[in-house]
Design a protein around this motif. Sequence first.
Motif, PDB file in Angstrom:
ATOM      1  N   LEU A  13       0.818  -1.213   0.000  1.00 49.30           N
ATOM      2  CA  LEU A  13       0.000   0.000   0.000  1.00 49.30           C
ATOM      3  C   LEU A  13       0.856   1.270   0.000  1.00 49.30           C
ATOM      4  O   LEU A  13       0.473   2.276  -0.601  1.00 49.30           O
ATOM      5  CB  LEU A  13      -0.953  -0.010   1.195  1.00 49.30           C
ATOM      6  CG  LEU A  13      -2.076  -1.050   1.097  1.00 49.30           C
ATOM      7  CD1 LEU A  13      -2.826  -1.154   2.415  1.00 49.30           C
ATOM      8  CD2 LEU A  13      -3.031  -0.708  -0.043  1.00 49.30           C
ATOM      9  N   ARG A  17       0.182   3.830  -2.998  1.00 51.14           N
ATOM     10  CA  ARG A  17      -0.213   5.218  -2.740  1.00 51.14           C
ATOM     11  C   ARG A  17       0.859   6.195  -3.235  1.00 51.14           C
ATOM     12  O   ARG A  17       0.537   7.290  -3.700  1.00 51.14           O
ATOM     13  CB  ARG A  17      -0.464   5.428  -1.249  1.00 51.14           C
ATOM     14  CG  ARG A  17      -1.726   4.790  -0.697  1.00 51.14           C
ATOM     15  CD  ARG A  17      -2.998   5.321  -1.364  1.00 51.14           C
ATOM     16  NE  ARG A  17      -3.335   4.616  -2.604  1.00 51.14           N
ATOM     17  CZ  ARG A  17      -4.048   5.113  -3.595  1.00 51.14           C
ATOM     18  NH1 ARG A  17      -4.481   6.348  -3.544  1.00 51.14           N
ATOM     19  NH2 ARG A  17      -4.320   4.405  -4.662  1.00 51.14           N
ATOM     20  N   ARG A 131       2.797   1.068   8.985  1.00 46.13           N
ATOM     21  CA  ARG A 131       1.357   1.328   9.066  1.00 46.13           C
ATOM     22  C   ARG A 131       1.070   2.825   9.002  1.00 46.13           C
ATOM     23  O   ARG A 131       0.129   3.260   8.335  1.00 46.13           O
ATOM     24  CB  ARG A 131       0.795   0.727  10.366  1.00 46.13           C
ATOM     25  CG  ARG A 131      -0.726   0.631  10.386  1.00 46.13           C
ATOM     26  CD  ARG A 131      -1.226   0.041  11.689  1.00 46.13           C
ATOM     27  NE  ARG A 131      -2.671  -0.204  11.606  1.00 46.13           N
ATOM     28  CZ  ARG A 131      -3.456  -0.430  12.650  1.00 46.13           C
ATOM     29  NH1 ARG A 131      -2.930  -0.453  13.872  1.00 46.13           N
ATOM     30  NH2 ARG A 131      -4.746  -0.619  12.490  1.00 46.13           N
ATOM     31  N   VAL A 134       1.691   4.357   5.402  1.00 39.19           N
ATOM     32  CA  VAL A 134       0.567   4.138   4.482  1.00 39.19           C
ATOM     33  C   VAL A 134      -0.389   5.319   4.554  1.00 39.19           C
ATOM     34  O   VAL A 134      -0.807   5.884   3.533  1.00 39.19           O
ATOM     35  CB  VAL A 134      -0.182   2.828   4.820  1.00 39.19           C
ATOM     36  CG1 VAL A 134      -1.496   2.751   4.029  1.00 39.19           C
ATOM     37  CG2 VAL A 134       0.678   1.612   4.525  1.00 39.19           C
ATOM     38  N   GLN A 135      -0.734   5.712   5.775  1.00 37.93           N
ATOM     39  CA  GLN A 135      -1.721   6.780   5.946  1.00 37.93           C
ATOM     40  C   GLN A 135      -1.164   8.142   5.538  1.00 37.93           C
ATOM     41  O   GLN A 135      -1.857   8.945   4.919  1.00 37.93           O
ATOM     42  CB  GLN A 135      -2.215   6.799   7.396  1.00 37.93           C
ATOM     43  CG  GLN A 135      -2.890   5.506   7.833  1.00 37.93           C
ATOM     44  CD  GLN A 135      -4.048   5.111   6.918  1.00 37.93           C
ATOM     45  OE1 GLN A 135      -4.828   5.970   6.482  1.00 37.93           O
ATOM     46  NE2 GLN A 135      -4.159   3.832   6.610  1.00 37.93           N
ATOM     47  N   ALA A 138      -1.235   8.184   1.796  1.00 40.35           N
ATOM     48  CA  ALA A 138      -2.601   8.215   1.280  1.00 40.35           C
ATOM     49  C   ALA A 138      -3.238   9.590   1.451  1.00 40.35           C
ATOM     50  O   ALA A 138      -3.882  10.113   0.525  1.00 40.35           O
ATOM     51  CB  ALA A 138      -3.445   7.158   1.980  1.00 40.35           C
ATOM     52  N   GLU A 157      -9.434  -0.217   1.526  1.00 46.87           N
ATOM     53  CA  GLU A 157      -8.485  -0.991   2.323  1.00 46.87           C
ATOM     54  C   GLU A 157      -7.630  -0.069   3.185  1.00 46.87           C
ATOM     55  O   GLU A 157      -7.342  -0.366   4.341  1.00 46.87           O
ATOM     56  CB  GLU A 157      -7.603  -1.812   1.374  1.00 46.87           C
ATOM     57  CG  GLU A 157      -6.637  -2.753   2.052  1.00 46.87           C
ATOM     58  CD  GLU A 157      -5.798  -3.512   1.052  1.00 46.87           C
ATOM     59  OE1 GLU A 157      -5.217  -4.541   1.458  1.00 46.87           O
ATOM     60  OE2 GLU A 157      -5.715  -3.094  -0.120  1.00 46.87           O
ATOM     61  N   VAL A 158      -7.230   1.060   2.612  1.00 44.57           N
ATOM     62  CA  VAL A 158      -6.415   2.030   3.337  1.00 44.57           C
ATOM     63  C   VAL A 158      -7.238   2.711   4.421  1.00 44.57           C
ATOM     64  O   VAL A 158      -6.811   2.835   5.578  1.00 44.57           O
ATOM     65  CB  VAL A 158      -5.839   3.069   2.363  1.00 44.57           C
ATOM     66  CG1 VAL A 158      -5.157   4.206   3.114  1.00 44.57           C
ATOM     67  CG2 VAL A 158      -4.862   2.416   1.394  1.00 44.57           C
ATOM     68  N   GLY A 162      -7.092   3.023   8.411  1.00 45.18           N
ATOM     69  CA  GLY A 162      -6.631   4.357   8.773  1.00 45.18           C
ATOM     70  C   GLY A 162      -7.307   4.960   9.986  1.00 45.18           C
ATOM     71  O   GLY A 162      -6.672   5.706  10.740  1.00 45.18           O
TER      72      GLY A 162
END
Length: 265
Positions: A13, A17, A131, A134-135, A138, A157-158, A162
């Motif tokens: 991810l 992203r 983790r 990813v956020q 995104a 999924e994100v 999140g």
Amino acid sequence: MERSLEFPDLLRLIDERSTAFRAAVAAAPGLDAQVPTCPGWTLFDLVKHLGGGDRFWAAIVGAGPADAPPAEAAAARAALEVPREREALLAWLAASTQLLLSALREAGPDAGCWAWWSALQTPRTSGGVARHRVQETAVHTYDVQLAAGAPQPLPNEVALDGVEEFLFTCVASPSAWPHKPTAFDFHAAEGPSWRLTVDGDGARSTRIPAPTAATGEDSDAPGASVHGTASELVLYLYDRIQADSLHVDGDAGLLDLLRAWEPEE
């Protein structure tokens, strides 16, 4: 706390992203476009920020357990110089993301490292870093899309991971809540729900059952409940959209207190 996404999924991810971020920058009118959700920043500034963050966290993960970020990593980020031409800048960002992914793969999910967050609910490990990145990636992809006039919801999924990631990482704290103890419920339209409890022992979150129809007075009712899609909840928590974009039950003023709260740790 059990991860909602496995480590390989987090790495995938981050890559996805970052690719979406670069595509949005490539399609934008120019690097000097203003980013409304990052006041004072242009697209150029945002690319530099994301790529610099990838390199910074790659160095942190590579350094292993520490009480502070490596001095070399902090100095490199402060002195960061990047290409001004769009194609070269995007190639630099792609290379930055690969540096981060390589560091994470080499470390594995459970390797300790420095992190700015409390270890109360998110471990100070490479898995915790993955983790959170990813956020970060995104939400900044959303920022670029908004600047280009074509914002898109965060991928399901994100976003579903999140909400919890934000509550566990950015809010969890052993610092005392300076107001009357209360709770905040966050309900994603896709199904999952979480309760954030704040009191003299700090702030901590847990997953809770999805809401059902009320059957009279509920002594366990939260001070405020926020309802929206998972993407909307994440964007609200990151201050990208306002509470009036969501459905709020209870005392909406408590949300202002939560946003203004700055725990000591």
